[in-house]
Enzyme design. Structure first.
Site, PDB file in Angstrom:
ATOM      1  N   LYS A  66       0.604  -1.028  -0.429  1.00 22.01           N
ATOM      2  CA  LYS A  66      -0.159   0.227   0.163  1.00 22.01           C
ATOM      3  C   LYS A  66       0.808   0.936  -0.047  1.00 22.01           C
ATOM      4  O   LYS A  66       0.095   2.479  -0.518  1.00 22.01           O
ATOM      5  CB  LYS A  66      -1.068   0.319   1.122  1.00 22.01           C
ATOM      6  CG  LYS A  66      -1.840  -0.923   0.850  1.00 22.01           C
ATOM      7  CD  LYS A  66      -2.880  -0.964   2.378  1.00 22.01           C
ATOM      8  CE  LYS A  66      -4.678  -1.320   1.689  1.00 22.01           C
ATOM      9  NZ  LYS A  66      -5.531  -1.205   3.289  1.00 22.01           N
ATOM     10  N   ASP A 107     -10.376   3.276   1.395  1.00 24.91           N
ATOM     11  CA  ASP A 107     -10.592   3.092   2.391  1.00 24.91           C
ATOM     12  C   ASP A 107     -11.105   4.284   3.753  1.00 24.91           C
ATOM     13  O   ASP A 107     -12.152   3.957   3.997  1.00 24.91           O
ATOM     14  CB  ASP A 107      -9.286   2.496   3.694  1.00 24.91           C
ATOM     15  CG  ASP A 107      -9.135   1.466   2.671  1.00 24.91           C
ATOM     16  OD1 ASP A 107      -9.859  -0.005   2.545  1.00 24.91           O
ATOM     17  OD2 ASP A 107      -7.481   0.297   3.455  1.00 24.91           O
ATOM     18  N   ARG A 156       1.379   0.359  18.585  1.00 24.25           N
ATOM     19  CA  ARG A 156       2.959  -0.828  19.292  1.00 24.25           C
ATOM     20  C   ARG A 156       4.384   0.449  18.907  1.00 24.25           C
ATOM     21  O   ARG A 156       5.314   0.346  20.218  1.00 24.25           O
ATOM     22  CB  ARG A 156       2.594  -1.826  19.058  1.00 24.25           C
ATOM     23  CG  ARG A 156       3.866  -2.934  19.243  1.00 24.25           C
ATOM     24  CD  ARG A 156       4.231  -4.505  18.747  1.00 24.25           C
ATOM     25  NE  ARG A 156       3.873  -4.199  16.843  1.00 24.25           N
ATOM     26  CZ  ARG A 156       4.395  -5.559  16.237  1.00 24.25           C
ATOM     27  NH1 ARG A 156       3.346  -6.790  16.914  1.00 24.25           N
ATOM     28  NH2 ARG A 156       3.790  -4.608  14.744  1.00 24.25           N
TER      29      ARG A 156
HETATM   30  P1  NAP Z   1      -0.292  -1.899   8.122  1.00 22.45           P
HETATM   31  O1  NAP Z   1      -0.359  -1.147   7.774  1.00 22.45           O
HETATM   32  O2  NAP Z   1       0.467  -3.558   8.133  1.00 22.45           O
HETATM   33  O3  NAP Z   1      -0.102  -1.498   9.571  1.00 22.45           O
HETATM   34  C1  NAP Z   1      -0.449  -2.983  10.699  1.00 22.45           C
HETATM   35  C2  NAP Z   1      -0.729  -2.173  12.357  1.00 22.45           C
HETATM   36  O4  NAP Z   1      -1.319  -3.366  13.581  1.00 22.45           O
HETATM   37  C3  NAP Z   1       0.402  -1.269  12.803  1.00 22.45           C
HETATM   38  O5  NAP Z   1      -0.077  -0.094  13.841  1.00 22.45           O
HETATM   39  C4  NAP Z   1       1.170  -2.566  13.491  1.00 22.45           C
HETATM   40  O6  NAP Z   1       1.642  -1.957  14.690  1.00 22.45           O
HETATM   41  C5  NAP Z   1      -0.143  -2.987  14.370  1.00 22.45           C
HETATM   42  N1  NAP Z   1       0.262  -4.764  14.581  1.00 22.45           N
HETATM   43  C6  NAP Z   1       0.266  -5.552  13.686  1.00 22.45           C
HETATM   44  N2  NAP Z   1       0.479  -6.912  14.577  1.00 22.45           N
HETATM   45  C7  NAP Z   1       1.053  -6.014  16.475  1.00 22.45           C
HETATM   46  C8  NAP Z   1       0.836  -6.863  17.026  1.00 22.45           C
HETATM   47  N3  NAP Z   1       1.192  -7.944  17.705  1.00 22.45           N
HETATM   48  N4  NAP Z   1       0.752  -6.223  18.107  1.00 22.45           N
HETATM   49  C9  NAP Z   1       0.560  -4.925  18.472  1.00 22.45           C
HETATM   50  N5  NAP Z   1       0.092  -3.966  16.569  1.00 22.45           N
HETATM   51  C10 NAP Z   1       0.127  -5.313  16.044  1.00 22.45           C
HETATM   52  O7  NAP Z   1      -1.805  -2.159   7.645  1.00 22.45           O
HETATM   53  P2  NAP Z   1      -3.500  -1.770   7.513  1.00 22.45           P
HETATM   54  O8  NAP Z   1      -3.421  -2.041   5.517  1.00 22.45           O
HETATM   55  O9  NAP Z   1      -3.149  -0.649   8.442  1.00 22.45           O
HETATM   56  O10 NAP Z   1      -4.700  -2.320   8.444  1.00 22.45           O
HETATM   57  C11 NAP Z   1      -4.738  -3.102  10.063  1.00 22.45           C
HETATM   58  C12 NAP Z   1      -5.710  -3.877   9.605  1.00 22.45           C
HETATM   59  O11 NAP Z   1      -6.583  -3.529   9.870  1.00 22.45           O
HETATM   60  C13 NAP Z   1      -5.593  -5.080   9.321  1.00 22.45           C
HETATM   61  O12 NAP Z   1      -6.434  -5.882   9.997  1.00 22.45           O
HETATM   62  C14 NAP Z   1      -6.613  -4.811   7.605  1.00 22.45           C
HETATM   63  O13 NAP Z   1      -7.454  -6.581   7.331  1.00 22.45           O
HETATM   64  C15 NAP Z   1      -7.843  -4.222   8.545  1.00 22.45           C
HETATM   65  N6  NAP Z   1      -8.447  -3.257   7.240  1.00 22.45           N
HETATM   66  C16 NAP Z   1      -9.513  -3.335   6.962  1.00 22.45           C
HETATM   67  C17 NAP Z   1      -9.870  -2.586   5.957  1.00 22.45           C
HETATM   68  C18 NAP Z   1     -11.830  -3.212   6.031  1.00 22.45           C
HETATM   69  O14 NAP Z   1     -12.144  -2.320   5.010  1.00 22.45           O
HETATM   70  N7  NAP Z   1     -12.405  -3.497   7.125  1.00 22.45           N
HETATM   71  C19 NAP Z   1      -9.273  -2.085   5.318  1.00 22.45           C
HETATM   72  C20 NAP Z   1      -8.258  -2.514   5.376  1.00 22.45           C
HETATM   73  C21 NAP Z   1      -7.641  -3.057   6.466  1.00 22.45           C
HETATM   74  P3  NAP Z   1       3.026  -1.512  14.502  1.00 22.45           P
HETATM   75  O15 NAP Z   1       2.722   0.158  13.568  1.00 22.45           O
HETATM   76  O16 NAP Z   1       3.832  -1.824  15.809  1.00 22.45           O
HETATM   77  O17 NAP Z   1       3.810  -2.571  13.849  1.00 22.45           O
END
Ligand code: NAP
Length: 297
Positions: A66, A107, A156
């Site tokens: 992304k 999003d 985190r």
């Molecule tokens: P991303 O950019 O990779 O960010 C991941 C986030 O999760 C970061 O803040 C990361 O923290 C945190 N994280 C991951 N593992 C962790 C752990 N074990 N403990 C604490 N924090 C943790 O991903 P993203 O695109 O933002 O997506 C995040 C979530 O939103 C996913 O579950 C995704 O499926 C969901 N999402 C849903 C939609 C929807 O339409 N419903 C759309 C987009 C995303 P760090 O910075 O510390 O690594």
């Protein structure tokens, strides 16, 4: 045949193909398919070549591309640039008829629409966002744009919340911002999980540290959609809070992308039904996959 791609890695059991192909069928857009195109990060060149091919009409982009894909595109919408993440790529002809790759973000729209359909208004709201990745940034921008009063970023990795808070502060100077103030949870109107914690295959995890509880008066929104009832949501509901799962956001971000690619109104109900069906099938599959180890124990 024309294609819309889902670019990410790994892609596993993604819901988007079923949802988008159901929409294409409903709108009778023939000879066009939405397909998974799993590409690891080192294949960025191949990914851009695939996007530039004439049979490609556009794409969705997911983890881990992304942010990484942004410098390789010809243009970014203001929204994608401000959020700092692209989840949708459009192909738009320039004055010479040459197709340009335009990075956009749906999003933020999907997130807001999931609130709107429940008549939840972010104006003047105090909001806690757990996470500071792409989804957290989209939610934060959408909320700030809609007039939220205060946003607390809980992540985190501190550096990531600081970076997001800096960007939000520059763009929305009147917005009250704080970082990692978990104690403030008790006075928040809206609490969002924008991390991947609690997602299958680890549904027994919650992003909320054990010493904190959700206030009964809060609305709790988990962007995770698989499983639909995450541990975070189940615990919040048990406390009496109102809860929202991630499926509605997924459907609306997809609906917006569909409209941008095709110029046609998205059949939202058809998309929601297709997405729910795949999610249900995945739950069954997941339960079956778990079964053998449970028997052993
Ligand atoms: P991303 O950019 O990779 O960010 C991941 C986030 O999760 C970061 O803040 C990361 O923290 C945190 N994280 C991951 N593992 C962790 C752990 N074990 N403990 C604490 N924090 C943790 O991903 P993203 O695109 O933002 O997506 C995040 C979530 O939103 C996913 O579950 C995704 O499926 C969901 N999402 C849903 C939609 C929807 O339409 N419903 C759309 C987009 C995303 P760090 O910075 O510390 O690594």
């Amino acid at each position: 045949m024309k294609y819309l791609y889902l670019l990410g890695y790994p892609l596993g059991h993604s819901i988007s193909p079923a949802m988008q192909n159901a929409a294409l069928r409903e709108r009778k857009i023939r000879a066009t398919r939405y397909v998974k195109n799993p590409m690891p990060p080192e294949k960025m060149r191949e990914m851009i070549l695939a996007l530039r091919a004439p049979h490609c009409l556009g794409a969705n982009v997911t983890v881990p591309h992304k942010q990484a894909i942004m410098p390789h595109l010809d243009e970014l919408t203001d929204l994608a640039r401000e959020i700092g993440a692209v989840n949708t790529i459009l192909k738009r002809a320039d004055a010479n008829g040459i197709a340009k790759l335009v990075g956009d973000n749906t999003d933020a729209y999907g997130f807001l629409q999931a609130l709107r359909v429940r008549k939840i208004r972010p104006q003047n709201a105090c909001v806690a966002i757990i996470g500071a990745g792409g989804a957290a940034a989209a939610a934060a921008y959408a909320l700030a744009q809609e007039g939220a009063r205060e946003i607390i970023l809980l992540n985190r990795t501190l550096a990531r919340s600081v970076e997001l808070a800096d960007r939000l502060n520059r763009r929305f100077p009147a917005l009250a911002l704080a970082i990692n103030d978990w104690d403030a949870l008790e006075r928040m109107h809206l609490i969002i999980n924008a991390t991947s914690v609690g997602m299958a295959p680890k549904p027994d995890e919650s992003p909320l540290p054990a010493k904190y509880t959700i206030p009964r008066s809060a609305v709790v929104f988990d962007l995770v959609y698989n499983p639909p009832a995450t541990k975070f949501l189940r615990e919040a509901q048990a406390r009496g809070a109102r809860v929202i799962g991630g499926l509605e956001m997924l459907v609306y971000q997809g609906a917006r992308a569909f409209e941008l690619w095709t110029g046609q109104r998205a059949p939202v109900r058809v998309m929601r039904d297709a997405a729910s069906k795949v999610l249900q099938d995945m739950q069954t599959l997941f339960a079956r996959e778990l079964a053998p180890s449970q028997v052993k124990r």
